[in-house]
Scaffold this active site. Structure first.
Site, PDB file in Angstrom:
ATOM      1  N   ARG A 183       0.887  -1.175   0.000  1.00  0.00           N
ATOM      2  CA  ARG A 183       0.000   0.000   0.000  1.00  0.00           C
ATOM      3  C   ARG A 183       0.918   1.216   0.000  1.00  0.00           C
ATOM      4  NH1 ARG A 183      -5.205   1.465   3.651  1.00  0.00           N
ATOM      5  NH2 ARG A 183      -6.047   0.092   2.046  1.00  0.00           N
ATOM      6  N   HIS A 216      -7.523   0.829  -6.254  1.00  0.00           N
ATOM      7  CA  HIS A 216      -7.706  -0.034  -5.063  1.00  0.00           C
ATOM      8  C   HIS A 216      -8.411  -1.314  -5.526  1.00  0.00           C
ATOM      9  CE1 HIS A 216      -7.824  -1.242  -1.030  1.00  0.00           C
ATOM     10  NE2 HIS A 216      -8.667  -0.389  -0.501  1.00  0.00           N
ATOM     11  N   GLN A 238     -10.298  -3.886  -3.071  1.00  0.00           N
ATOM     12  CA  GLN A 238     -11.563  -3.423  -2.497  1.00  0.00           C
ATOM     13  C   GLN A 238     -12.705  -3.561  -3.501  1.00  0.00           C
ATOM     14  OE1 GLN A 238     -12.115  -2.113   0.810  1.00  0.00           O
ATOM     15  NE2 GLN A 238     -14.184  -2.622   0.128  1.00  0.00           N
ATOM     16  N   ASP A 257     -17.266   7.275  -0.936  1.00  0.00           N
ATOM     17  CA  ASP A 257     -15.985   7.144  -0.235  1.00  0.00           C
ATOM     18  C   ASP A 257     -15.716   8.484   0.442  1.00  0.00           C
ATOM     19  OD1 ASP A 257     -13.450   6.284   0.563  1.00  0.00           O
ATOM     20  OD2 ASP A 257     -12.600   6.173  -1.454  1.00  0.00           O
ATOM     21  N   CYS A 294     -16.216   1.605   1.051  1.00  0.00           N
ATOM     22  CA  CYS A 294     -15.039   0.778   1.333  1.00  0.00           C
ATOM     23  C   CYS A 294     -14.585   0.882   2.787  1.00  0.00           C
ATOM     24  CB  CYS A 294     -13.902   1.142   0.385  1.00  0.00           C
ATOM     25  SG  CYS A 294     -13.328   2.842   0.529  1.00  0.00           S
ATOM     26  N   ARG A 316     -13.267  -8.729   1.931  1.00  0.00           N
ATOM     27  CA  ARG A 316     -11.869  -8.459   1.578  1.00  0.00           C
ATOM     28  C   ARG A 316     -11.029  -9.698   1.841  1.00  0.00           C
ATOM     29  NH1 ARG A 316      -9.632  -3.327   1.607  1.00  0.00           N
ATOM     30  NH2 ARG A 316      -7.738  -4.424   0.982  1.00  0.00           N
TER      31      ARG A 316
HETATM   32  N1  NVA Z   1     -10.035   6.592  -1.154  1.00  0.00           N
HETATM   33  C1  NVA Z   1      -9.615   6.211   0.170  1.00  0.00           C
HETATM   34  C2  NVA Z   1      -9.835   4.760   0.385  1.00  0.00           C
HETATM   35  C3  NVA Z   1      -9.433   4.255   1.750  1.00  0.00           C
HETATM   36  C4  NVA Z   1      -9.596   2.781   1.902  1.00  0.00           C
HETATM   37  C5  NVA Z   1      -8.155   6.584   0.359  1.00  0.00           C
HETATM   38  O1  NVA Z   1      -7.362   6.384  -0.582  1.00  0.00           O
HETATM   39  O2  NVA Z   1      -7.796   7.081   1.427  1.00  0.00           O
HETATM   40  N1   CP Z   2     -11.060  -0.200   2.804  1.00  0.00           N
HETATM   41  C1   CP Z   2      -9.771  -0.261   3.193  1.00  0.00           C
HETATM   42  O1   CP Z   2      -8.854  -0.460   2.391  1.00  0.00           O
HETATM   43  O2   CP Z   2      -9.597  -0.071   4.533  1.00  0.00           O
HETATM   44  P1   CP Z   2      -8.223   0.150   5.303  1.00  0.00           P
HETATM   45  O3   CP Z   2      -7.711   1.521   4.906  1.00  0.00           O
HETATM   46  O4   CP Z   2      -8.596   0.085   6.764  1.00  0.00           O
HETATM   47  O5   CP Z   2      -7.249  -0.914   4.920  1.00  0.00           O
END
Ligand code: NVA
Ligand code: CP
Length: 307
Positions: A105, A132, A135, A221, A261, A289
């Protein structure tokens, strides 16, 4: 050495591969519920790199690897050499000599591409600024397991044209459903050069009502994704009319699912009434997930397993 197969964006798998993954996720989920041990990955190690925070992604990968008989280890920028400037290519070379699969990540998709380019083992994208995929895979599996095929359905995306929205667009084109995206002006999805958007599957607008009309899934989101915190105040103002409320849900199909998500901010992108209401499947998405990622890990390491 054979180039490993990676999962860096949604389009890395074909429609046929997704059908396999949905079926495997369903089987692995049932086995888990039945308490049946299935440990094809005894002795296998996943290295997980987190340059952004996480709850679901970390726990779902770590629990999933443990259930498959393997082990997952956690690295972050603060306590590893990654945050002290060791090149991502060198990190890839080292990690892939000691682990069987890598999850990352991070910020730019280019980092994930570079990691994969220098890795001997499969790499999975656990979220970047651009995509992502895990997800959206879990979200679509949530629809598939409860309602059946997603082809021909309509998904309404309300809010930011972010990593999740861009991944939904890849999925719509690949799996044959329609995506309507309502964003404030200036926050539209910025397509990447290889992403094709056309009216056969994609409709962009600035009106949440237009997007939600008759939709089978309504999803949103956070207004401000990780890495964009400096824009929070401007975004809060721009997204004022982009809360998913019960009134908005009432425009969708009467049995429409609400998806998010997570993590969510009640009263910002979604009202408490909607996220905690009967149409919300957010906890199923979170749980799924783990099940879909177990299917992805199994597929990347062992190929098409049918047992
Ligand atoms: N769009 C959000 C998703 C978090 C799971 C982010 O990138 O922070
Ligand atoms: N939805 C998701 O990716 O959650 P986290 O940021 O908690 O991993």
């Amino acid at each position: 050495m054979k180039t490993p197969k990676h999962y860096l964006q949604f389009t890395d798998f074909s429609q046929d591969e997704y059908l396999h993954l949905f079926e495997r996720a369903r089987i692995l989920k049932r086995r888990h519920y039945d308490g049946e041990l299935y440990r094809p990955l005894v002795g296998k190690v996943m290295s997980m790199i987190f340059e952004k925070n996480s709850t679901r992604t970390r726990v779902s990968f770590e629990a999933g690897m443990a259930q498959l008989g393997g082990h997952a280890l956690f690295l972050d920028g603060h306590t590893s050499q990654i945050g002290r400037g060791e090149p991502i290519a060198d990190t890839a070379r080292v990690l892939s000599r000691m682990s069987d699969i890598i999850m990352i990540r991070t910020f730019e998709q280019a980092n994930v591409e570079q990691l994969a380019a220098h890795s001997r083992v499969p790499v999975i994208n656990g979220l970047t600024n651009e995509y992502h995929p895990c997800q959206v895979l879990a979200d679509i599996f949530t629809w598939v397991e409860q309602r059946g095929p997603i082809a021909g359905k309509t998904v309404a995306w309300i809010g930011d044209g972010n990593n999740m929205a861009r991944t939904w667009a890849q999925a719509a084109r690949l799996l044959g459903f329609k995506l309507r995206v309502a964003t404030p002006k200036g926050y539209e999805i910025k397509p990447l050069p290889h992403d094709v958007y056309d009216s056969s599957f994609y409709h962009a607008c600035h009106d949440p009502h237009e997007a939600a009309q008759g939709a089978d899934i309504v999803t949103t989101d956070v207004f401000t994704s990780m890495g964009f915190e400096a824009e929070s105040a401007a975004r809060a103002a721009a997204f004022e009319q982009f809360t998913v409320t019960a009134e908005l849900m009432a425009l969708a199909h009467p049995q429409a699912m609400f998806m998010h998500c997570l993590p969510a901010h009640r009263g910002e992108e979604v009202s408490a009434e909607v996220i905690d209401g009967a149409q919300s499947v957010v906890w199923d998405e979170a749980e799924n997930r783990m099940h879909v990622q177990k299917a992805v890990i199994e597929y990347l390491l062992l190929g098409r397993v049918s047992r």
